[in-house]
Design an enzyme around this catalytic site. Structure first.
Site, PDB file in Angstrom:
ATOM      1  N   ASP A   1       0.792  -1.235   0.000  1.00 36.83           N
ATOM      2  CA  ASP A   1       0.000   0.000   0.000  1.00 36.83           C
ATOM      3  C   ASP A   1       0.823   1.283   0.000  1.00 36.83           C
ATOM      4  OD1 ASP A   1       1.099  -0.033   2.512  1.00 36.83           O
ATOM      5  OD2 ASP A   1      -0.798  -0.349   3.584  1.00 36.83           O
TER       6      ASP A   1
ATOM      7  N   GLU B   1      -0.589  -9.144  -1.246  1.00 38.46           N
ATOM      8  CA  GLU B   1      -1.180  -8.630   0.002  1.00 38.46           C
ATOM      9  C   GLU B   1      -2.355  -7.705  -0.332  1.00 38.46           C
ATOM     10  OE1 GLU B   1       0.548  -5.592   2.807  1.00 38.46           O
ATOM     11  OE2 GLU B   1       1.236  -7.358   3.874  1.00 38.46           O
TER      12      GLU B   1
ATOM     13  N   HIS C   1       6.148   4.677  12.965  1.00 35.94           N
ATOM     14  CA  HIS C   1       6.452   5.551  11.832  1.00 35.94           C
ATOM     15  C   HIS C   1       5.237   6.103  11.099  1.00 35.94           C
ATOM     16  CE1 HIS C   1       5.245   2.728   8.687  1.00 35.94           C
ATOM     17  NE2 HIS C   1       5.711   1.784   9.461  1.00 35.94           N
TER      18      HIS C   1
ATOM     19  N   HIS D   1      12.967   4.652  12.914  1.00 39.11           N
ATOM     20  CA  HIS D   1      12.741   4.837  11.474  1.00 39.11           C
ATOM     21  C   HIS D   1      13.420   6.128  11.014  1.00 39.11           C
ATOM     22  CE1 HIS D   1      10.518   5.492   7.735  1.00 39.11           C
ATOM     23  NE2 HIS D   1      10.038   4.281   7.833  1.00 39.11           N
TER      24      HIS D   1
HETATM   25  C1  UD1 Z   1       6.750   4.550   3.792  1.00 38.57           C
HETATM   26  C2  UD1 Z   1       5.344   4.163   3.337  1.00 38.57           C
HETATM   27  C3  UD1 Z   1       4.598   3.439   4.439  1.00 38.57           C
HETATM   28  C4  UD1 Z   1       5.397   2.278   4.961  1.00 38.57           C
HETATM   29  C5  UD1 Z   1       6.778   2.762   5.385  1.00 38.57           C
HETATM   30  C6  UD1 Z   1       7.597   1.588   5.805  1.00 38.57           C
HETATM   31  C7  UD1 Z   1       4.241   5.681   1.758  1.00 38.57           C
HETATM   32  C8  UD1 Z   1       3.356   6.843   1.592  1.00 38.57           C
HETATM   33  N1  UD1 Z   1       4.573   5.361   3.014  1.00 38.57           N
HETATM   34  O1  UD1 Z   1       6.639   5.541   4.784  1.00 38.57           O
HETATM   35  O2  UD1 Z   1       3.366   2.954   3.936  1.00 38.57           O
HETATM   36  O3  UD1 Z   1       4.721   1.698   6.055  1.00 38.57           O
HETATM   37  O4  UD1 Z   1       7.418   3.399   4.281  1.00 38.57           O
HETATM   38  O5  UD1 Z   1       8.715   1.967   6.536  1.00 38.57           O
HETATM   39  O6  UD1 Z   1       4.619   5.067   0.797  1.00 38.57           O
HETATM   40  N2  UD1 Z   1      14.251   7.829   4.862  1.00 38.57           N
HETATM   41  C9  UD1 Z   1      15.632   7.718   4.793  1.00 38.57           C
HETATM   42  N3  UD1 Z   1      16.168   6.493   4.476  1.00 38.57           N
HETATM   43  C10 UD1 Z   1      15.423   5.396   4.241  1.00 38.57           C
HETATM   44  C11 UD1 Z   1      14.026   5.515   4.331  1.00 38.57           C
HETATM   45  C12 UD1 Z   1      13.450   6.734   4.633  1.00 38.57           C
HETATM   46  O7  UD1 Z   1      16.362   8.667   5.003  1.00 38.57           O
HETATM   47  O8  UD1 Z   1      15.980   4.329   3.951  1.00 38.57           O
HETATM   48  C13 UD1 Z   1      13.654   9.146   5.186  1.00 38.57           C
HETATM   49  C14 UD1 Z   1      13.820  10.162   4.039  1.00 38.57           C
HETATM   50  O9  UD1 Z   1      14.007  11.436   4.580  1.00 38.57           O
HETATM   51  C15 UD1 Z   1      12.464  10.083   3.339  1.00 38.57           C
HETATM   52  C16 UD1 Z   1      11.541   9.895   4.544  1.00 38.57           C
HETATM   53  O10 UD1 Z   1      12.258   9.014   5.402  1.00 38.57           O
HETATM   54  O11 UD1 Z   1      12.159  11.230   2.580  1.00 38.57           O
HETATM   55  C17 UD1 Z   1      10.174   9.374   4.234  1.00 38.57           C
HETATM   56  O12 UD1 Z   1      10.210   8.205   3.429  1.00 38.57           O
HETATM   57  P1  UD1 Z   1       8.836   7.760   2.687  1.00 38.57           P
HETATM   58  O13 UD1 Z   1       9.075   6.467   1.982  1.00 38.57           O
HETATM   59  O14 UD1 Z   1       8.280   8.869   1.895  1.00 38.57           O
HETATM   60  O15 UD1 Z   1       7.799   7.540   3.873  1.00 38.57           O
HETATM   61  P2  UD1 Z   1       7.829   6.544   5.107  1.00 38.57           P
HETATM   62  O16 UD1 Z   1       7.367   7.336   6.276  1.00 38.57           O
HETATM   63  O17 UD1 Z   1       9.127   5.851   5.159  1.00 38.57           O
HETATM   64  N1  UDP Z   2      12.099  -4.379  10.429  1.00 41.23           N
HETATM   65  C1  UDP Z   2      13.468  -4.489  10.218  1.00 41.23           C
HETATM   66  N2  UDP Z   2      14.335  -3.706  10.937  1.00 41.23           N
HETATM   67  C2  UDP Z   2      13.883  -2.823  11.864  1.00 41.23           C
HETATM   68  C3  UDP Z   2      12.487  -2.694  12.073  1.00 41.23           C
HETATM   69  C4  UDP Z   2      11.626  -3.482  11.321  1.00 41.23           C
HETATM   70  O1  UDP Z   2      13.919  -5.286   9.378  1.00 41.23           O
HETATM   71  O2  UDP Z   2      14.710  -2.144  12.499  1.00 41.23           O
HETATM   72  C5  UDP Z   2      11.172  -5.201   9.613  1.00 41.23           C
HETATM   73  C6  UDP Z   2      10.084  -5.927  10.365  1.00 41.23           C
HETATM   74  O3  UDP Z   2      10.501  -7.218  10.772  1.00 41.23           O
HETATM   75  C7  UDP Z   2       8.955  -5.989   9.335  1.00 41.23           C
HETATM   76  C8  UDP Z   2       9.166  -4.746   8.509  1.00 41.23           C
HETATM   77  O4  UDP Z   2      10.489  -4.290   8.773  1.00 41.23           O
HETATM   78  O5  UDP Z   2       9.117  -7.115   8.486  1.00 41.23           O
HETATM   79  C9  UDP Z   2       8.155  -3.687   8.864  1.00 41.23           C
HETATM   80  O6  UDP Z   2       8.466  -2.501   8.193  1.00 41.23           O
HETATM   81  P1  UDP Z   2       7.831  -1.110   8.582  1.00 41.23           P
HETATM   82  O7  UDP Z   2       7.390  -1.129   9.993  1.00 41.23           O
HETATM   83  O8  UDP Z   2       8.822  -0.086   8.162  1.00 41.23           O
HETATM   84  O9  UDP Z   2       6.608  -0.968   7.600  1.00 41.23           O
HETATM   85  P2  UDP Z   2       5.090  -1.482   7.665  1.00 41.23           P
HETATM   86  O10 UDP Z   2       5.081  -2.952   7.903  1.00 41.23           O
HETATM   87  O11 UDP Z   2       4.399  -0.712   8.755  1.00 41.23           O
HETATM   88  O12 UDP Z   2       4.530  -1.088   6.336  1.00 41.23           O
END
Ligand code: UD1
Ligand code: UDP
Length: 385
Positions: free
Chosen positions: A97, A119, A214, A246
């Site tokens: 999603d 999923e 997050h 996160h």
């Molecule tokens: C995204 C997804 C969310 C998912 C989550 C899993 C959307 C809208 N949201 O949210 O559904 O549950 O990922 O973790 O798609 N960033 C880093 N390094 C990384 C990852 C993120 O620096 O490896 C920082 C960056 O500043 C980036 C910000 O996090 O711009 C947000 O990342 P983004 O993928 O837009 O949203 P998430 O909150 O991570």
């Molecule tokens: N996870 C990981 N390292 C971490 C925290 C979570 O590998 O430090 C894994 C966790 O086991 C799960 C997935 O990341 O499989 C969940 O990701 P996240 O919570 O970012 O996204 P969501 O599931 O809410 O979309």
């Protein structure tokens, strides 16, 4: 031979699609499996690619720090078009999603490539929770030609939206394929966690609580409330809280401000998948707003308290192993204290069960795809509706 292109960009999509990619790669006579990563996440995606040994065929490297939803979506959509033109896949798989999920599906729809949604069918029925994921998942469902639902409940949600029954396959969640594989290898000693974390979960006088959070709908007040609850829980003195934070700046900001240096709280970088699974195995309780961890907790026999008001994963709540606490400070504290102070509650919630899958989702996704291909439905399903 099915030309399959997997499109993903964030940590959870990668954890849940890599097992399917590896399964299809192990059947080279039937599948030509390729991978395009949007790298909506950069570091957290690379951690997963490394853990599974998956090398992308295309890497769009789209993440920018502090990205907005629209800017991220625009970049991903524009950069996927030439990838699809080059790869010419028979099917594009997206998972879950996220922005990558929605844009991966939309770009495939524009290119008239059938979409397999892994999923599929999770719903809260509230487009503001989780935001924007609920709407991303609904729209992706409308675009998809073949739907891989993890549970019967998800299948029923899709049927209610008039998805044809023959287009839905209940497969279990491929994230549980990954989890059970890693768990079994940790138990067998074939994989090891992180030596720096070995000290946690060993002290009989301290309950290990693993925390992650997050969600966008909690940014601001919700996060501050979560942090205050964590301080209060740490103040009991009988817990050790390990919190891999996160990388979203909307998360790191309040978490560092409220929790840095608080005794009993260990803020660490996001963990690689194997050490994270190992840490969850040793935990007394998982406190999270993550979707994936709500699925993983029951399979590891770990109670989960969810810091959200609504969940699209009701099965484990109904089974009593996951409880909803919202983001209210007092409610989170009460739920956690209730579990720590009453061993019988804790043991009732620590029941190991697999409502989300038994480790065979990847094979089922592959089988359903072959059946779909043999029925020659590649094109006809694209314009369902
Ligand atoms: C995204 C997804 C969310 C998912 C989550 C899993 C959307 C809208 N949201 O949210 O559904 O549950 O990922 O973790 O798609 N960033 C880093 N390094 C990384 C990852 C993120 O620096 O490896 C920082 C960056 O500043 C980036 C910000 O996090 O711009 C947000 O990342 P983004 O993928 O837009 O949203 P998430 O909150 O991570
Ligand atoms: N996870 C990981 N390292 C971490 C925290 C979570 O590998 O430090 C894994 C966790 O086991 C799960 C997935 O990341 O499989 C969940 O990701 P996240 O919570 O970012 O996204 P969501 O599931 O809410 O979309």
């Amino acid at each position: 031979m099915v030309k399959a292109l997997f499109v993903f960009g964030t940590r959870p999509e990668a954890i849940k699609l890599c097992p399917v990619v590896l399964h299809m790669k192990s059947r080279p006579d039937e599948f030509d499996a390729r991978v395009a990563v949007t790298a909506q996440h950069r570091q957290m995606l690379d951690q997963v690619l490394g853990a599974f040994g998956v090398t992308p065929d295309y890497d769009l490297n789209s993440m920018t720090p502090g990205q907005t939803l629209s800017a991220s979506a625009a970049r991903i959509l524009a950069t996927l078009e030439p990838v699809y033109a080059d790869a010419k896949p028979d099917i594009v798989y997206v998972q879950g999603d996220t922005t990558t999920t929605l844009c991966g599906a939309l770009a495939a729809f524009y290119a008239r490539i059938p979409i397999g949604h892994v999923e599929a069918g999770l719903r809260t029925g509230d487009t503001s929770q989780p935001f924007p994921e609920e709407m991303n998942r609904v729209v992706t469902g409308r675009l998809a030609a073949i739907h891989f639902a993890a549970t019967e409940g998800a299948r029923r949600n899709l049927l209610r939206e008039n998805i044809p029954p023959e287009a839905i396959h209940v497969t279990g969640n491929s994230g549980i394929d990954a989890l059970l594989h890693v768990r079994d290898r940790l138990i067998a000693g074939e994989l090891r966690g992180d030596a720096n974390l070995d000290c946690f979960g060993r002290n009989p006088t301290k309950h290990l609580i693993v925390v992650t959070a997050h969600r966008r709908e909690s940014f601001g007040g919700g996060f501050e409330s979560i942090c205050r609850a964590l301080r209060k829980i740490a103040g009991r003195g009988d817990v050790e809280i390990v919190y891999p934070v996160h990388r979203n700046p909307n998360v790191t900001g309040p978490v560092r401000q409220y929790l840095d240096g608080v005794p009993g709280i260990h803020l660490i970088e996001p963990l690689d998948y194997v050490p994270f699974v190992d840490l969850m195995r040793r935990a007394c309780l998982l406190l999270t707003d993550s979707g994936g961890i709500q699925e993983e907790g029951p399979s590891l026999g770990k109670p989960v308290i969810v810091m959200r008001e609504k969940t699209e994963r009701p099965e484990a709540v109904e089974a009593g192993t996951v409880r909803m606490a919202g983001t209210d400070e007092a409610r989170i504290f009460t739920e956690v204290a209730g579990l720590l102070d009453f061993p019988e509650t804790r043991s009732a919630m620590s029941r190991m069960h697999n409502p989300y899958g038994n480790g065979h989702a990847s094979e089922r996704i592959a089988a359903a795809t072959l059946a779909f291909a043999h029925r020659g439905e590649w094109r006809s399903q694209v314009s369902v509706g």
